[in-house]
Scaffold this motif. Structure first.
Motif, mmCIF file in Angstrom:
data_model
loop_
_atom_site.group_PDB
_atom_site.id
_atom_site.type_symbol
_atom_site.label_atom_id
_atom_site.label_comp_id
_atom_site.label_asym_id
_atom_site.label_seq_id
_atom_site.Cartn_x
_atom_site.Cartn_y
_atom_site.Cartn_z
ATOM 1 N N ARG A 64 41.023 145.947 14.894
ATOM 2 C CA ARG A 64 40.156 145.782 13.736
ATOM 3 C C ARG A 64 39.032 146.823 13.789
ATOM 4 O O ARG A 64 38.549 147.177 14.850
ATOM 5 C CB ARG A 64 39.492 144.392 13.734
ATOM 6 C CG ARG A 64 40.471 143.238 13.618
ATOM 7 C CD ARG A 64 40.847 143.039 12.151
ATOM 8 N NE ARG A 64 41.708 141.918 11.937
ATOM 9 C CZ ARG A 64 43.038 141.977 11.946
ATOM 10 N NH1 ARG A 64 43.644 143.091 12.234
ATOM 11 N NH2 ARG A 64 43.768 140.913 11.693
ATOM 12 N N GLN B 262 38.152 144.608 9.688
ATOM 13 C CA GLN B 262 39.269 144.923 8.803
ATOM 14 C C GLN B 262 40.417 145.497 9.636
ATOM 15 O O GLN B 262 40.186 146.172 10.634
ATOM 16 C CB GLN B 262 38.859 145.977 7.763
ATOM 17 C CG GLN B 262 37.779 145.514 6.819
ATOM 18 C CD GLN B 262 38.257 144.391 5.927
ATOM 19 O OE1 GLN B 262 39.350 144.443 5.379
ATOM 20 N NE2 GLN B 262 37.441 143.352 5.799
ATOM 21 N N LEU C 297 43.476 148.029 10.681
ATOM 22 C CA LEU C 297 43.578 149.482 10.597
ATOM 23 C C LEU C 297 44.183 149.876 9.255
ATOM 24 O O LEU C 297 44.964 149.104 8.675
ATOM 25 C CB LEU C 297 44.459 150.017 11.722
ATOM 26 C CG LEU C 297 43.953 149.803 13.147
ATOM 27 C CD1 LEU C 297 44.981 150.307 14.153
ATOM 28 C CD2 LEU C 297 42.606 150.478 13.370
ATOM 29 N N PRO C 298 43.854 151.061 8.737
ATOM 30 C CA PRO C 298 44.433 151.513 7.470
ATOM 31 C C PRO C 298 45.959 151.528 7.525
ATOM 32 O O PRO C 298 46.543 151.917 8.546
ATOM 33 C CB PRO C 298 43.881 152.940 7.308
ATOM 34 C CG PRO C 298 42.655 152.976 8.168
ATOM 35 C CD PRO C 298 42.911 152.033 9.305
ATOM 36 N N PRO C 299 46.616 151.115 6.448
ATOM 37 C CA PRO C 299 48.087 151.012 6.435
ATOM 38 C C PRO C 299 48.813 152.307 6.824
ATOM 39 O O PRO C 299 49.810 152.265 7.535
ATOM 40 C CB PRO C 299 48.415 150.614 4.992
ATOM 41 C CG PRO C 299 47.179 149.970 4.490
ATOM 42 C CD PRO C 299 46.037 150.645 5.193
ATOM 43 N N ASP C 300 48.304 153.461 6.380
ATOM 44 C CA ASP C 300 48.955 154.729 6.728
ATOM 45 C C ASP C 300 48.896 154.971 8.242
ATOM 46 O O ASP C 300 49.871 155.417 8.847
ATOM 47 C CB ASP C 300 48.309 155.898 5.973
ATOM 48 C CG ASP C 300 49.011 157.204 6.256
ATOM 49 O OD1 ASP C 300 50.243 157.282 6.045
ATOM 50 O OD2 ASP C 300 48.339 158.157 6.715
ATOM 51 N N LEU C 301 47.762 154.669 8.848
ATOM 52 C CA LEU C 301 47.619 154.821 10.299
ATOM 53 C C LEU C 301 48.547 153.850 11.024
ATOM 54 O O LEU C 301 49.204 154.222 11.999
ATOM 55 C CB LEU C 301 46.165 154.591 10.717
ATOM 56 C CG LEU C 301 45.885 154.627 12.219
ATOM 57 C CD1 LEU C 301 46.296 155.968 12.836
ATOM 58 C CD2 LEU C 301 44.412 154.324 12.484
ATOM 59 N N VAL C 302 48.617 152.627 10.559
ATOM 60 C CA VAL C 302 49.503 151.630 11.169
ATOM 61 C C VAL C 302 50.947 152.116 11.124
ATOM 62 O O VAL C 302 51.676 152.037 12.118
ATOM 63 C CB VAL C 302 49.365 150.250 10.473
ATOM 64 C CG1 VAL C 302 50.461 149.296 10.912
ATOM 65 C CG2 VAL C 302 47.983 149.664 10.762
ATOM 66 N N ARG C 303 51.372 152.661 9.987
ATOM 67 C CA ARG C 303 52.741 153.189 9.852
ATOM 68 C C ARG C 303 53.007 154.297 10.868
ATOM 69 O O ARG C 303 54.040 154.313 11.529
ATOM 70 C CB ARG C 303 52.957 153.729 8.433
ATOM 71 C CG ARG C 303 53.867 152.897 7.572
ATOM 72 C CD ARG C 303 54.188 153.546 6.229
ATOM 73 N NE ARG C 303 53.057 154.134 5.523
ATOM 74 C CZ ARG C 303 52.167 153.471 4.801
ATOM 75 N NH1 ARG C 303 52.254 152.162 4.675
ATOM 76 N NH2 ARG C 303 51.183 154.102 4.189
ATOM 77 N N GLU D 246 42.273 159.968 14.306
ATOM 78 C CA GLU D 246 41.813 158.958 13.351
ATOM 79 C C GLU D 246 41.298 157.712 14.064
ATOM 80 O O GLU D 246 40.281 157.135 13.661
ATOM 81 C CB GLU D 246 42.909 158.586 12.357
ATOM 82 C CG GLU D 246 42.388 157.682 11.267
ATOM 83 C CD GLU D 246 43.324 157.505 10.094
ATOM 84 O OE1 GLU D 246 43.016 156.647 9.245
ATOM 85 O OE2 GLU D 246 44.355 158.193 10.019
ATOM 86 N N LEU E 268 37.594 156.306 13.596
ATOM 87 C CA LEU E 268 37.338 154.927 13.184
ATOM 88 C C LEU E 268 36.469 154.185 14.188
ATOM 89 O O LEU E 268 35.644 153.359 13.817
ATOM 90 C CB LEU E 268 38.657 154.174 12.986
ATOM 91 C CG LEU E 268 39.474 154.581 11.763
ATOM 92 C CD1 LEU E 268 40.859 153.944 11.821
ATOM 93 C CD2 LEU E 268 38.748 154.200 10.471
#
Length: 119
Positions: A52, A56, A58-64, A101, A105
Motif C-alpha cells: 500500500r 491505497q 499499488l497502481p494497476p500498471d505497476l502491479v501488472r 517506480e 512511490l
C-alpha cells in the motif's frame, strides 16, 4: 578491471542469476520499505497484493509489470523446460522501471553507487 557499478539488473549475465537477484531485490523492497515482513507462505504475488502507498494499493500498471516479472521468475525456477528469459532486454527494462517506480512511490532514493579505489 573493476566491479560494474551499475544499479541496473543488466549487470547480471546469467538469466538465473538475474531472476534470483531481481526477486531478492523485490522481496527486500517490499519487506523493508513497504513494511511487509517475510511471513511464511507469503510470496511475491502476495506481497504485491498487500503493498500500500498512502493506504491505497499499488497502481494497476505497476502491479501488472510486477506480476509479469514474478511469473517469469516462477517459470524459470520451477518449469523444467523453461530455461531462459524469453525477451531479456524487455525483462530488464520492466524490472528497472518497476523498481524505480517503487522507490518513487516509497520516496526512497536510488541506491548510491560506491566507487572502489585501490591504494
Amino acid at each position: 578491471m573493476g566491479a560494474d557499478n551499475s544499479t541496473s539488473a543488466a549487470r547480471y549475465v546469467n538469466d538465473f542469476e538475474l531472476i534470483i537477484r531481481a526477486s531478492k531485490d523485490l522481496e527486500h523492497m517490499f519487506e523493508t520499505t513497504f513494511g511487509l515482513p517475510d511471513i511464511k507462505d507469503s510470496g511475491l504475488h502476495d506481497k504485491i497484493s498487500a503493498a500500500r502507498v498512502n493506504d491505497q494499493p499499488l497502481p494497476p500498471d505497476l502491479v501488472r509489470r510486477l506480476r509479469k516479472i514474478v511469473t517469469i521468475r516462477n517459470k524459470l525456477v520451477h518449469d523444467h523446460d523453461f530455461n531462459a528469459i524469453p525477451d531479456r532486454a524487455t525483462f530488464i527494462k520492466e524490472y528497472d522501471d518497476a523498481m524505480a517506480e517503487l522507490r518513487r512511490l516509497a520516496n526512497v532514493r536510488e541506491p548510491a553507487v560506491s566507487a572502489c579505489c585501490m591504494m
